[in-house]
Every structure is written in C-alpha cells, then in structure tokens.
Design a protein around this motif. Structure first.
Motif, mmCIF file in Angstrom:
data_model
loop_
_atom_site.group_PDB
_atom_site.id
_atom_site.type_symbol
_atom_site.label_atom_id
_atom_site.label_comp_id
_atom_site.label_asym_id
_atom_site.label_seq_id
_atom_site.Cartn_x
_atom_site.Cartn_y
_atom_site.Cartn_z
ATOM 1 N N ILE A 350 0.734 -1.159 -0.117
ATOM 2 C CA ILE A 350 0.118 -0.076 0.009
ATOM 3 C C ILE A 350 0.917 1.342 -0.247
ATOM 4 C CG2 ILE A 350 -1.831 1.401 1.276
ATOM 5 C CD1 ILE A 350 -2.692 -1.334 2.539
ATOM 6 N N THR A 351 0.778 2.008 -0.949
ATOM 7 C CA THR A 351 1.582 3.268 -1.114
ATOM 8 C C THR A 351 0.858 4.524 -0.704
ATOM 9 O OG1 THR A 351 0.875 3.664 -3.463
ATOM 10 C CG2 THR A 351 2.818 2.249 -3.112
ATOM 11 N N VAL A 353 -3.475 6.380 0.518
ATOM 12 C CA VAL A 353 -4.947 6.040 0.644
ATOM 13 C C VAL A 353 -5.701 7.599 -0.008
ATOM 14 C CG1 VAL A 353 -4.830 7.043 2.979
ATOM 15 C CG2 VAL A 353 -6.649 5.440 2.173
ATOM 16 N N GLU A 354 -6.749 7.308 -0.702
ATOM 17 C CA GLU A 354 -7.512 8.447 -0.944
ATOM 18 C C GLU A 354 -8.632 8.658 -0.052
ATOM 19 O OE1 GLU A 354 -8.027 7.867 -5.056
ATOM 20 O OE2 GLU A 354 -6.047 8.998 -5.484
ATOM 21 N N ASN A 361 -10.058 4.917 -0.517
ATOM 22 C CA ASN A 361 -9.510 3.721 -1.521
ATOM 23 C C ASN A 361 -8.265 3.736 -1.171
ATOM 24 O OD1 ASN A 361 -12.000 3.274 -2.641
ATOM 25 N ND2 ASN A 361 -11.974 5.217 -3.703
ATOM 26 N N LYS A 363 -4.060 2.722 -2.397
ATOM 27 C CA LYS A 363 -3.482 2.805 -3.630
ATOM 28 C C LYS A 363 -2.365 1.444 -3.215
ATOM 29 C CE LYS A 363 -2.514 7.257 -3.057
ATOM 30 N NZ LYS A 363 -1.803 8.739 -3.236
ATOM 31 N N GLU A 367 -1.798 -3.384 -8.330
ATOM 32 C CA GLU A 367 -3.206 -3.428 -8.198
ATOM 33 C C GLU A 367 -3.805 -4.819 -7.850
ATOM 34 O OE1 GLU A 367 -4.666 -1.862 -11.675
ATOM 35 O OE2 GLU A 367 -4.174 0.290 -11.497
ATOM 36 N N GLY A 377 3.912 4.861 1.832
ATOM 37 C CA GLY A 377 2.563 4.552 2.423
ATOM 38 C C GLY A 377 2.141 5.071 3.928
ATOM 39 N N GLU A 380 1.659 8.858 4.063
ATOM 40 C CA GLU A 380 0.547 9.418 3.502
ATOM 41 C C GLU A 380 -0.748 8.890 4.218
ATOM 42 O OE1 GLU A 380 -1.980 9.169 -0.805
ATOM 43 O OE2 GLU A 380 0.164 9.182 -0.734
ATOM 44 N N TYR A 482 8.903 9.065 -4.345
ATOM 45 C CA TYR A 482 7.640 8.589 -4.160
ATOM 46 C C TYR A 482 6.819 9.356 -2.760
ATOM 47 C CZ TYR A 482 9.034 5.153 -7.246
ATOM 48 O OH TYR A 482 9.463 4.325 -8.481
ATOM 49 N N ASP A 484 5.059 11.889 -0.858
ATOM 50 C CA ASP A 484 3.988 13.125 -1.259
ATOM 51 C C ASP A 484 4.366 14.374 -0.365
ATOM 52 O OD1 ASP A 484 1.441 14.853 -0.418
ATOM 53 O OD2 ASP A 484 0.609 13.584 -1.909
#
Length: 561
Positions: A350-351, A353-354, A361, A363, A367, A377, A380, A482, A484
């Motif tokens: 898992i990188t 989350v939205e 959801n 990320k 997938e 992850g 974030e 990567y 954020d």
C-alpha cells in the motif's frame, strides 16, 4: 542436518548454531532487521520436523500465542536440540520478490536515467563505438548499476540487486556490530559485497558477449554510503561504532581494475566526507550542480536544503555561499521494516490512501491484494488520518468511542479495532488476512521523522536560519521520489514551504557518479566538493536532543499549499 523449505535446501549445521546463522551459511534468504538480536520479529520460520530449544523470552514478546501454537519461531532464537538429527523449517518470509534482481535495457527505471541524460546534454549523436563505462551505487538496501555507452552518451542497461549484506541485518549498525565480532565476520561482509558488484558487472558483460558486440570497458565509478564504501574498500569500520563517529578514509581513490577482475579498466571511488556522510552525498552534490546549478552565483543567496531520507538520513544545507553536511540515524522505519505490516515498495504494498466522503480507497502497487504498507504509504496514511482527526498532534490514535464523540464518519469509526496490539486502524481485511495500522507503527514513524527534523533544524540553527527560511528542498533517493510533499509537511517531516519548491530528484548519487563517467574533470571537482563541505556532528550539538523531542510531534496546522 537442517532442511530449509519450501525449496528443500540442505545444510550441515554445527552444534550451537542458530537457524538464522545456518540460513546465512546455506545462502537461504531470511529477513532480519535487527541482525539476530531477537527484537525485530522479521525472521519468522515455521518448525516442520525436529526438536528445538524451548520458546525464549524474546519470542514470547513478539509472537502471538496462536503463532507459537502453529509452530512459528524466530530463526535467530531457534536452535536444533540435536544438531546431528535432521530437522526441517519453513522459511515463512522467503518470498520470490526478495530473491529477484532487475536487468533491463527498456523500462521505467532505465527511462528515468535516459531522460536525465538528455536534459544534461549527454546524447552525442549516432556514434556506433564500443567504449563503455559503469556507474555503481552501493546502498544499504540495494545495489544499482548503470552501463553507459561513452561515445553515444547513452544509458544502455541497468541492473538492480538487493545488497547481499541484508542477511546480516537491515541497517548498517547491525552489520557493523556483526563485523566487529571477529576479523572473519568483517572479511565476510567485505567479500559478499565485492563479489556481488563483480557478479552484476558480469551480467552485463555476458549479455554483450552473447550479442556478439565488442565491449571496451574503460571506466568504473563507484559511490555509496560511508559504511558501504568502507566495506567495499575493506577499511576499518570501528569508527562508526560509537560517537564521535569517524571515517577511516575520506579521499577519492583511483584503483586498478584487478580488484573487480577488470584488468584494463580504471576504477574511481568517489570521496567520503566524514562520519556517515559518504560518497553518495558527494554524488548528489555533483548532480545538483550539473542539473540545477545549485552552487552557481545566482543561487548564492538562496537557502537550499537537500535530504536523502532513508535508514541513515544524509542532510545538505547550502546557505550563505557555504555547504554544510550532516547525517542522522532514522532507522529502517521509512522502509516499513519496524512496522507490524511494513514491507518494501513491491507488489502488494500500500503506497497511500484517498479519502472521499468519509470513505477511503487504497493505492496498491500492482493493483493486487494488499499485503502490507511501504514507507511512503505509512507517511501518507498517517498524515491523512491526522488531517481528518483520527490521529492527534502527539501521534495518539483515537479509540472507537473517542472518534465517535469527535464526530468522525461512521464508516471510518468502524475501521478502528481493539486488538492485542491496542487500538488499530484496519486498512484491509479478507479471508487471507488483514493489513492494520497500529499505535506502535505511528510511534515508530514519529521516532524516525524526529531524527530527520532534529537534524535539519539543528543545521539551520547553526546558520541562524529557521525552517521557513528554506527556499528550496531537494529530495534525493528512491524514497523521496514517491514521497507526497504535502503529506510530509502535514506530519512535520519537511519544512512548511510551497509544495512546488519540494523537488524529488531520484537517485542523484548515481547520476553524480555518471557525471564522473561522462565528463572530464568531474572526479577532481567531486574531491574538491568533499573537502570544502563543512561537516556538522549532530551527536555533539546540545540542541539536537531537544529538537528531536519536538520533532516527533505532527504539524501545528493543517497545510493548504
């Protein structure tokens, strides 16, 4: 006799030899972050056949009752009771992902370096010559190698391989401790590293031979963090064992090719600066000067911060026309190593989350079904849970009742659970397992980010500057690529400056080594930069501890920019 499953690998073990030590000798991967001290819990194995020592105190602290009943043990605490009888263990963490290496002539990895070579101006045209050079980055986790056509100015191949020293511990501190146990251990660490570099070069040379292309290998440039450079050079690592941390050697070196069985090839080792600030930092400085002219007169009035976030965070501050460097030990938390469901950035990780309308959801790399959480992850996820109020400024994760009282959405409140790990936030669950964020995970991240923040703030204070005085912040290394920027500011990891001024540069150290390959005079410039850089020993700065404690808290305000 020990049999390692699932691949039925035999090993004639010695009396008093742990399963972890036996696995190292048998060449069987067994993840261990702490170097075999029984504290990380990553070296889980499952006893299949045989008699072993009773469960230890260390194992009882880490393994659940259900895991112990199912036969799970820690390899570093596990000893065959009768070493002359056959015993079998299942290597629970030996996944295929951890054995793979990457060799590519096309793909996203090599495309990044090709793009940078065009931006720098190394594409020299349609020459069809056969002079080649190699740039090598020796990191704690991975070794990365680029192969360049020196006449075309083109990156023709890339190899990425896990650092084989990982079987002695995930961080340099564990490896140094192992090396100091005996001369044999030190030589073992040096040899496995140098052998792996040779193997990676041989992969490319064999590919060239198979394609019937003549290859004149003219030059190899090597950089890496300070500890790895010392192991590669077989230099004493005793100076890294305790404060004040000191390098055994600093200067750039020219070596004969025979150290890598490349008889006619020149080998250049970029210089170290001091302590844990190594040749990789010099490589970053070279690349930034080439790409962004950070040392130009136009930038003399800017305060430029450069951070390579990792197990050992290297920090560079250019201010008032001078270059200051330091390093701080963040530990392996940014790689997910100390987290319950932490993992590397590979398939299933898992990188991020939205969040939208009270739901979320995930990320996930590839997938596929989520298996764990990678370092970026964690940042974030924790940042966004802090933003919506499930985590407080101190890092405290609310209970279900506290979240209800605060008016958090019912869907998110349901994700809070009480477990043997205390309050957890459930990110994913199915009949194959679950992925949880625990209070301990949040604390581990706070400790890691506190070290980076304290280092940055201590360096800034030495120059009479504050975090808001930073004009630009460059993030070096794979992790920074990567990360954020907004989330990093939310948890207070990075200074509160406009997000567009936080610039990821990727593997700048390897690009710096490539500069030395491609352009005359860059090696001498690297040596000059290393000499001119002013090293700040954070362990000797009285304000560092105070900044460390303050740095563990999250940002006071929710960031908008």
């Amino acid at each position: 006799m020990l049999i390692f499953q699932p691949n039925s690998i035999p090993h004639v073990n010695k009396e008093g030899e742990s399963v972890l030590i036996s696995a190292r000798k048998a060449g069987v991967f067994c993840e261990n972050i702490c170097g075999g001290k029984g504290t990380c819990g990553k070296c889980r194995v499952k006893v299949e056949i045989g008699e072993f020592n009773p469960v230890t105190t260390e194992e009882k602290k880490i393994l659940t009752l259900e895991e112990l009943k199912a036969g799970y043990r820690l390899a570093c605490c596990l000893y065959p009771k009768f070493w002359f009888k056959t015993c079998e263990v299942l290597m629970a963490n030996a996944t295929e992902e951890q054995h793979k290496f990457i060799y590519e002539i096309e793909g996203d990895g090599i495309d990044f370096f090709r793009k940078k070579s065009k931006e720098i101006g190394w594409n020299y045209g349609n020459w069809d010559m056969n002079r080649f050079g190699i740039a090598i980055d020796i990191g704690t986790t991975n070794i990365e190698v680029l192969f360049w056509n020196l006449d075309k100015g083109e990156c023709v191949a890339r190899v990425l391989q896990p650092n084989p020293q990982q079987k002695y511990g995930a961080d340099v501190v564990s490896r140094i401790a192992y090396a100091m146990e005996s001369k044999e251990h030190f030589e073992e660490l040096c040899e496995v590293l140098r052998d792996e570099v040779k193997n990676m070069i041989d992969i490319f040379l064999k590919e060239m031979e198979n394609s019937k292309r003549e290859c004149i290998l003219e030059k190899v440039v090597i950089e890496g963090n300070a500890a790895m450079m010392h192991f590669f050079e077989k230099e004493n690592v005793l100076g890294f064992a305790k404060a004040p941390y000191q390098s055994s050697y600093r200067e750039g070196r020219r070596k004969d090719g025979d150290i890598l069985t490349l008889n006619e090839t020149k080998i250049l080792l970029l210089p170290n600066i001091e302590s844990f600030v190594g040749a990789d930092t010099v490589g970053v400085l070279l690349y930034l000067d080439k790409m962004y002219q950070v040392k130009s007169i136009d930038n003399n009035n800017l305060n430029i911060l450069i951070i390579d976030i990792g197990t050992n965070g290297e920090l560079i501050l250019q201010a008032k026309g001078k270059c200051f460097v330091s390093s701080t030990s963040a530990g392996p938390a940014f790689e997910g190593a100390t987290m319950l469901y932490g993992m590397r950035a590979e398939s299933g990780a898992i990188t991020g989350v939205e969040f939208k309308e009270g739901r979320f959801n995930l990320k996930v790399i590839g997938e596929v079904r989520p298996k764990g959480i990678c370092g970026s992850g964690f940042i974030e996820i924790i940042a966004k849970l802090y933003e919506i109020g499930l985590i407080e400024k101190t890092g405290y994760l609310l209970t279900k009742e506290e979240a209800k009282a605060k008016g958090i959405s019912e869907y998110l409140v349901k994700q809070l659970r009480e477990s043997e790990y205390g309050t957890v936030f459930e990110l994913y669950s199915d009949n194959q397992g679950k992925v949880l964020l625990t209070q301990k995970d949040i604390r581990e991240l706070q400790l890691a980010k506190g070290a980076i923040v304290a280092g940055v703030n201590t360096m800034l204070a030495k120059c009479n500057l504050k975090p808001e005085d930073v004009d630009k912040c460059y993030l070096a290394g794979a992790f920074g690529t990567y990360l954020d920027g907004r989330c990093a500011k939310l948890i207070g990891l990075l200074p509160d400056i406009p997000t567009e001024n936080i610039i990821p540069i990727g593997n700048g150290a390897l690009l710096g080594a490539s500069c030395v390959l491609m352009e005359e005079g860059e090696f001498e410039l690297a040596c000059k930069m290393a000499t001119e850089a002013k090293h700040i020993s954070l362990s000797e700065e009285t304000e560092f501890r105070e900044e460390y404690i303050k740095g563990m808290n999250f940002s006071e305000n929710i960031i908008d920019n």
